[in-house]
Write a protein that holds these residues in place. Structure first.
Motif, PDB file in Angstrom:
ATOM      1  N   ALA A  20       0.835  -1.196   0.000  1.00 37.53           N
ATOM      2  CA  ALA A  20       0.000   0.000   0.000  1.00 37.53           C
ATOM      3  C   ALA A  20       0.870   1.247   0.000  1.00 37.53           C
ATOM      4  O   ALA A  20       1.983   1.249   0.526  1.00 37.53           O
ATOM      5  N   PHE A  21       0.356   2.310  -0.616  1.00 36.22           N
ATOM      6  CA  PHE A  21       0.985   3.624  -0.472  1.00 36.22           C
ATOM      7  C   PHE A  21      -0.093   4.689  -0.362  1.00 36.22           C
ATOM      8  O   PHE A  21      -1.172   4.568  -0.945  1.00 36.22           O
ATOM      9  N   GLU A  22       0.230   5.727   0.417  1.00 35.49           N
ATOM     10  CA  GLU A  22      -0.729   6.807   0.612  1.00 35.49           C
ATOM     11  C   GLU A  22      -0.684   7.763  -0.569  1.00 35.49           C
ATOM     12  O   GLU A  22       0.266   7.769  -1.362  1.00 35.49           O
ATOM     13  N   TRP A  23      -1.711   8.615  -0.659  1.00 37.66           N
ATOM     14  CA  TRP A  23      -1.956   9.413  -1.852  1.00 37.66           C
ATOM     15  C   TRP A  23      -1.427  10.845  -1.728  1.00 37.66           C
ATOM     16  O   TRP A  23      -1.598  11.654  -2.620  1.00 37.66           O
ATOM     17  N   GLY A  24      -0.750  11.156  -0.621  1.00 35.85           N
ATOM     18  CA  GLY A  24      -0.353  12.540  -0.397  1.00 35.85           C
ATOM     19  C   GLY A  24       0.748  13.035  -1.296  1.00 35.85           C
ATOM     20  O   GLY A  24       0.786  14.216  -1.649  1.00 35.85           O
ATOM     21  N   GLU A  25       1.683  12.167  -1.683  1.00 36.61           N
ATOM     22  CA  GLU A  25       2.801  12.610  -2.511  1.00 36.61           C
ATOM     23  C   GLU A  25       2.314  13.099  -3.878  1.00 36.61           C
ATOM     24  O   GLU A  25       1.406  12.524  -4.481  1.00 36.61           O
ATOM     25  N   TYR A  26       2.982  14.145  -4.381  1.00 41.18           N
ATOM     26  CA  TYR A  26       2.580  14.748  -5.660  1.00 41.18           C
ATOM     27  C   TYR A  26       2.598  13.725  -6.794  1.00 41.18           C
ATOM     28  O   TYR A  26       1.716  13.722  -7.660  1.00 41.18           O
ATOM     29  N   TYR A  27       3.607  12.846  -6.791  1.00 41.06           N
ATOM     30  CA  TYR A  27       3.737  11.893  -7.894  1.00 41.06           C
ATOM     31  C   TYR A  27       3.098  10.540  -7.599  1.00 41.06           C
ATOM     32  O   TYR A  27       3.362   9.569  -8.321  1.00 41.06           O
ATOM     33  N   ALA A  28       2.228  10.486  -6.592  1.00 44.02           N
ATOM     34  CA  ALA A  28       1.490   9.245  -6.357  1.00 44.02           C
ATOM     35  C   ALA A  28       0.672   8.824  -7.586  1.00 44.02           C
ATOM     36  O   ALA A  28       0.632   7.621  -7.910  1.00 44.02           O
ATOM     37  N   PRO A  29       0.007   9.751  -8.310  1.00 42.09           N
ATOM     38  CA  PRO A  29      -0.713   9.322  -9.515  1.00 42.09           C
ATOM     39  C   PRO A  29       0.201   8.712 -10.577  1.00 42.09           C
ATOM     40  O   PRO A  29      -0.196   7.782 -11.286  1.00 42.09           O
ATOM     41  N   LYS A  30       1.407   9.226 -10.683  1.00 39.35           N
ATOM     42  CA  LYS A  30       2.374   8.652 -11.626  1.00 39.35           C
ATOM     43  C   LYS A  30       2.703   7.218 -11.235  1.00 39.35           C
ATOM     44  O   LYS A  30       2.754   6.324 -12.088  1.00 39.35           O
ATOM     45  N   ALA A  31       2.900   6.987  -9.936  1.00 41.84           N
ATOM     46  CA  ALA A  31       3.174   5.639  -9.450  1.00 41.84           C
ATOM     47  C   ALA A  31       2.003   4.714  -9.728  1.00 41.84           C
ATOM     48  O   ALA A  31       2.176   3.564 -10.169  1.00 41.84           O
ATOM     49  N   LEU A  32       0.800   5.197  -9.457  1.00 36.91           N
ATOM     50  CA  LEU A  32      -0.397   4.395  -9.691  1.00 36.91           C
ATOM     51  C   LEU A  32      -0.496   3.990 -11.154  1.00 36.91           C
ATOM     52  O   LEU A  32      -0.745   2.816 -11.475  1.00 36.91           O
TER      53      LEU A  32
END
Length: 854
Positions: free
Chosen positions: A519-531
């Protein structure tokens, strides 16, 4: 007076004549100069005279290479590359003796900026530096074409030998190579041999998106401060390296105008710009007037344009001891166009720009001591202001997003400003700033005024009209915690100077291979890139709509992304290594979860939604705002590395929409989409599609019953029977919301609010569209507060209209959702603070409960 009128008439006749006759080099060059025959003329290299055709950027490069090879006065440097991989050029032109000691001159320039060393500079002998930047807007071509004449003149004119000992000239012949090429290709391919100047001619009416902007359709003249594009970053690096006294910015305006040069409207100067700047600009203007008088060109000054926003080429220098000068030439937009002043030819527009180049050169040389003295005194005065300021630094940071924080620090570092990383946790007035996630910018440094210009909030103004935005407070743009720091805190803080910050801070994977899930949280700016990267790899991605935990030390908030192998046949170790690589590339922290029996909710809970990989179509062309479409394209393509379809609205009615699950309609006029197209879109939404729309697109959606949105249409009551005609422009202009920052309140439990920790954030608005909240209170995830103004100018009636209206409203139609934005969440690529709202719409829009939006 009679001589002046006669000269003017000759100039206007020349304008008309040049529309019908061929021109040669003598049309442009001033009398009294002889030229070194060893230096090639532009025509000798290009095969045509300047003004006969529009030069492409590769032709400019070809000529500048030949010029630099032939002249000992010219150095050519490639300072960067555009998105389309075109070279960004900078010519350094001076006396050969100066070219042999450039590092010494640069050191002297740095001393002028540093109050502790500026006294060591010999003002009597120090050369002046002039930067000349041409055609930041690609379809304003008189500038880039004039740059070839300027480079030739400075390289070849024999009479300049002595003057060049006292000046270093920096020429950027084409600030926007991609746009320049796009425009030159259009006008040259549509040029007739026998021209008539008809404004309706195809040559004079470019196809969308036109040549003004760069590859991603950004206006580069608004990017000097945000520096989000390679063209800007390369240029600003050189501006900061050289610290020029004069910064010349060559533009074009409407065909029926004449020629403008600064100063602009005095009441619209930024308060941080000293009065002396205006006085020197006015003194330089006398040189322009003299030169333009001699060739009989019409001109004006101190009207229409201003010097407020520090992100423009002619204003950015004004807060750094330099003089920025804007030139605006009436545009032929092609090779010939009718105007109210008679036929306007391309050569005539080039000659005016070249003439202003020469007048600027004479001003710089003549005012050399005065300009260097002004720069020295500017920074001495700034030092006094900094010493007297009770605030000694700004601190900023956010605890859950290193990427966003680093991007802000990176912007600041581009402008010769020292930034320090916080090395220990501190609390200031109840606000926590975390070590390695916060930065401090001391005010007691030479760029004191520029730092204030980046961080200040301002709501009171001398004038109510603005050529551009009235606010750009950078920490607000980033939705960043920030505050001023006094001397005691600054002295006690454990900090370390940073020279460069990574776009993607180091991410990590906590745990081992073979875990139950990750799991990873969504707060980081590049979380959508990771997703998206994990979706591309074929793994199963889900989002949790409720908090959960695994033990006391693993707590996960709403919006947490859960990862498992799904149906992909891969070993535990390969899966683990894929996750490690994604974490490393995007800066996120991925945690192993060893059981599905988690606290709060279990990992098989119905409160966890399976996510679809976004298949995105972005509507472009026709009435769509190219700048807004470009901002979205840039965000997804450059930052999130997501492929999208740029779908022309002219093809929309016949497109197979089933291949997309997200369609984006930027602000624009969609009246060109026929009834069949609107019905197709309506059916697509009903079948489960997510439609994201902004601004005027919402009106079209509402009219076609694809989604439900309503707006205020109140008008201000005014019973005045008579007002002064002379005041009309100012009265009407004051009602325009050109760009300001406002406070909004976010529902953190809504899928569009995932990743945010504070319900209070800032949005940028540049329109008077006021969206009424939905009657369903769950459909209004983002609303304006009852006291919304944070920074900038807004007309009082508009402010009242804005209070408690919706910034985002969600409408359900069948299985699908329509997500409506009033404000632009991706403004100019530096409004990082609201990017996540937009990205959440793409990734989580389909998970929004339909009952919450009906």
């Amino acid at each position: 007076m009679i001589k002046r009128i006669f000269t003017l008439c000759l100039g206007l006749l020349a304008l008309s004549a040049s529309a019908q006759e061929e021109v040669d080099l003598s049309y442009y060059l001033r009398p009294g100069y002889s030229y070194n025959p060893a230096i090639p003329t532009p025509a000798a290299v290009l095969g045509f005279e300047i003004g006969e055709w529009h030069v492409s950027h590769d032709q400019v490069y070809m000529y500048m290479e030949k010029l630099a090879a032939a002249s000992d006065r010219v150095n050519l440097e490639i300072i960067g590359r555009t998105y389309e991989n075109r070279p960004l050029m900078m010519l350094t032109i001076s006396h050969p003796d100066n070219l042999n000691r450039l590092n010494a001159i640069k050191f002297q320039r740095a001393q002028l900026r540093d109050p502790s060393q500026s006294g060591e500079v010999d003002i009597e002998s120090a050369p002046v530096v002039a930067y000349m930047g041409y055609s930041v807007h690609g379809n304003e071509p008189s500038g880039v074409n004039a740059s070839l004449l300027a480079a030739y003149h400075f390289a070849a004119a024999n009479e300049l030998e002595e003057d060049l000992q006292n000046i270093v000239i920096l020429i950027e012949p084409g600030i926007n190579p991609d746009g320049i090429n796009r425009f030159a290709s259009w006008v040259n391919s549509n040029r007739s041999i026998h021209m008539n100047g008809d404004p309706l001619n195809r040559e004079l009416n470019e196809a969308w998106p036109r040549g003004r902007t760069n590859h991603y359709w950004f206006d580069l003249n608004r990017d000097w401060l945000p520096v989000q594009h390679p063209e800007s970053r390369a240029r600003i690096e050189k501006i900061q390296e050289w610290k020029p006294n004069l910064v010349l910015d060559f533009h074009e305006m409407g065909t029926n105008s004449t020629f403008f040069f600064q100063p602009g409207i005095p009441s619209r100067n930024h308060p941080l710009t000293p009065r002396k700047n205006f006085e020197l600009t006015e003194k330089v203007a006398q040189y322009h007037a003299k030169y333009l008088d001699e060739i009989g060109s019409l001109y004006f000054t101190q009207e229409n344009y201003d010097d407020f926003y520090y992100g423009k080429g002619s204003t950015y220098p004004d807060v750094q001891g330099q003089i920025g000068i804007l030139f605006e030439q009436a545009s032929s937009r092609g090779h010939l166009q009718e105007s109210v002043n008679g036929p306007l030819s391309f050569p005539f527009t080039i000659r005016n720009q070249f003439t202003a180049t020469l007048s600027s050169f004479e001003a710089a040389v003549s005012m050399r001591k005065e300009l260097n003295t002004y720069m020295r005194d500017f920074y001495l005065d700034a030092k006094k202001e900094a010493d007297n300021d009770t605030n000694k630094a700004y601190i900023f940071g956010t605890p859950n997003d290193k990427g966003r924080t680093n991007h802000l620090a990176d912007i600041i570092l581009q402008h010769d400003i020292k930034v320090y990383g916080l090395k220990e946790n501190i609390n200031i007035n109840g606000v926590d700033f975390k070590a390695n996630q916060s930065y401090i910018v001391p005010l007691n440094q030479p760029q004191y005024r520029l730092i204030r210009g980046m961080f200040e909030t301002r709501t009171e103004f001398q004038d109510s009209l603005f050529y551009d935005v009235s606010a750009w407070t950078l920490p607000m743009a980033f939705d960043m915690r920030f505050m001023t720091v006094n001397s005691r805190i600054l002295n006690l803080a454990n900090v370390e100077e940073v020279k460069r910050v990574p776009q993607h801070p180091a991410g990590e994977l906590k745990g081992a291979a073979g875990a139950y899930a990750y799991a990873f949280e969504w707060g980081e700016y590049y979380a959508p890139k990771a997703l998206y990267q994990l979706m591309e790899k074929g793994y199963n991605l889900r989002v949790s709509h409720k908090e959960f935990e695994e033990g006391a030390d693993k707590k996960f908030s709403r919006g947490t992304i859960l990862i498992d192998k799904g149906r992909k046949q891969v070993t535990d170790q390969d899966f683990f290594e894929d996750l490690q690589e994604v974490a490393r590339q995007t800066g996120i922290v991925i945690s192993a979860i060893n059981t599905g029996y988690t606290g709060g909710i279990n990992l098989g809970s119905p409160s966890i939604s399976v996510l679809q990989k976004p298949e995105v179509a972005l509507l472009v062309e026709d009435g769509v705002s190219s700048s807004e479409a470009g901002e979205i394209w840039h965000l997804l393509d450059q930052r999130m590395e997501m492929p999208i379809t740029l779908l022309p609205s002219s093809l929309f009615s016949n497109a197979d929409l089933q291949r997309y699950n997200v369609i984006i309609m930027p602000n624009g006029n969609y009246s060109g989409i026929n009834q069949a197209g609107s019905e197709s879109l309506k059916s697509w939404v009903r079948n489960g599609g997510t439609l994201i729309a902004r601004g005027a697109a919402l009106n079209w959606i509402n009219q076609n019953k694809i989604g439900e949105f309503s707006f205020k249409n109140e008008t201000e009551k005014d019973s005045t029977l008579q007002k002064r005609y002379a005041d009309m422009a100012n009265i009407q202009g004051a009602k325009v919301t050109g760009g300001a920052i406002f406070k909004v309140k976010l529902d953190l439990t809504h899928p569009l609010g995932y990743g945010y920790q504070d319900e209070n954030l800032f949005t940028f608005r540049n329109s008077n569209q006021f969206m009424l909240p939905s009657g369903n209170p769950f459909a209004n995830p983002l609303i304006y507060t009852d006291s919304p103004l944070a920074s900038g100018y807004v007309y009082p009636f508009n402010l009242e209209q804005m209070k408690n209206t919706a910034m985002i409203r969600v409408s359900a139609n069948g299985k699908g959702k329509v997500i409506g934005f009033v404000d632009n969440p991706n403004f100019r690529a530096f409004w990082f603070g609201t990017n996540k709202l937009f990205l959440n719409s793409i990734f989580f829009g389909s998970t929004i409960s339909s009952s919450s939006a009906r």
